[in-house]
Scaffold this active site. Structure first.
Site, mmCIF file in Angstrom:
data_model
loop_
_atom_site.group_PDB
_atom_site.id
_atom_site.type_symbol
_atom_site.label_atom_id
_atom_site.label_comp_id
_atom_site.label_asym_id
_atom_site.label_seq_id
_atom_site.Cartn_x
_atom_site.Cartn_y
_atom_site.Cartn_z
ATOM 1 N N SER A 98 -52.900 -21.655 -70.812
ATOM 2 C CA SER A 98 -52.182 -21.859 -72.255
ATOM 3 C C SER A 98 -51.211 -21.174 -72.779
ATOM 4 C CB SER A 98 -53.300 -22.605 -73.075
ATOM 5 O OG SER A 98 -52.836 -23.455 -74.004
ATOM 6 N N ASP A 190 -51.815 -33.555 -69.031
ATOM 7 C CA ASP A 190 -51.470 -32.461 -70.145
ATOM 8 C C ASP A 190 -50.026 -32.417 -70.567
ATOM 9 O OD1 ASP A 190 -51.363 -30.071 -71.248
ATOM 10 O OD2 ASP A 190 -51.638 -28.705 -69.748
ATOM 11 N N HIS A 220 -55.489 -30.575 -70.270
ATOM 12 C CA HIS A 220 -55.259 -29.261 -70.587
ATOM 13 C C HIS A 220 -56.932 -28.763 -71.167
ATOM 14 C CE1 HIS A 220 -53.041 -26.120 -72.423
ATOM 15 N NE2 HIS A 220 -53.831 -26.095 -73.538
#
Length: 255
Positions: A98, A190, A220
């Protein structure tokens, strides 16, 4: 620079500098400890989890500076000198998920002319602050990472006037050539899916060897759900295998 070094139960084949996710604002080493331990165990690499500074108390570029300092420290064998179980001169990987994936590829670009990296590994990385892809539309209200969440993270990380800086939005960099080989994982459900795919294509277009893996049925943050989701467990295993292969000098097939 603070961090946590996780060692496999065999002689390490390389060192992974790992930058955790959390929108540049959230996350502790304890939050990502299990993921780091699984990566160390499955890759047979030492994994250094970096406790980089977080926004809003420490906005851009504080976290990025910490990531670069950590990489410099390992590359100069400073970590090996501090740890008797770590040999000097081991192959080096930069990795993250991320926002940590964002930091990983940005710092790889910053050091590309002075530090040799065996691999840059990114798990559902943030690469484009424009937030305008179809996956942003499809998953705008995702409970795991929504469009509103992403805007909130970006606004606390850096002033909007500089979001197009490639140190914040690496997809917008003019030149990505010379970066180390990349392994990128994206999650089907995501908001960051499409920009992860786009970044893989940009790297490939600039001559960087890339492996792109799409994991179905997950969203995610799934990597830390490896104990309950089969695709997440597969993601962690494949990421670890990519680390091990890179450190052993075996380049995986590009996709």
């Amino acid at each position: 620079m603070k961090g946590r070094l996780l060692l496999p139960d065999t002689t390490p084949v390389g060192v992974v500098v790992y930058l955790h996710g959390g929108g540049w604002m959230l996350g502790t080493l304890d939050d990502f400890d299990a993921l780091g331990r699984h990566l160390a165990d499955r890759s047979r690499c030492a994994v250094l989890m970096v406790d980089y500074r977080l926004a809003p108390e420490h906005p851009f570029p504080a976290g990025l500076d910490d990531a670069e300092d950590a990489l410099d420290h390992v590359a100069s064998d400073g970590l090996a000198a501090e740890c008797s179980g770590l040999a000097p001169g081991l192959p080096l990987v930069i990795a993250g998920d991320s926002a940590g994936g964002n930091l990983a590829t940005v710092v790889a670009a910053l050091v590309r002319h002075r530090i040799r990296l065996a691999l840059q590994l990114m798990i559902y990385p943030a690469t484009d602050s424009r937030m305008s892809t179809p996956s942003y539309e499809r998953h705008a209200d995702s409970p795991f990472l929504s469009r509103a969440d992403a805007r909130w993270f970006y606004r606390h990380y850096a002033p909007q006037a500089i979001w197009s800086d490639p140190r914040i939005s690496p997809l917008l960099a003019a030149d990505l050539s010379g970066l180390p080989p990349a392994w990128i994982a994206v999650a089907e459900h995501d908001i960051l899916h499409d920009e992860g795919v786009a970044y893989a294509h940009r790297l490939a277009a600039d001559g960087v060897p890339v492996v792109l893996r799409r994991f179905e049925g997950v969203t995610h943050g799934c990597a830390r759900m490896m104990n309950i989701l089969e695709p997440a467990d597969l993601l962690v295993s494949e990421a670890a295998a990519a680390m091990a292969a890179a450190c052993r000098g075996r380049q995986q097939a590009c996709t």
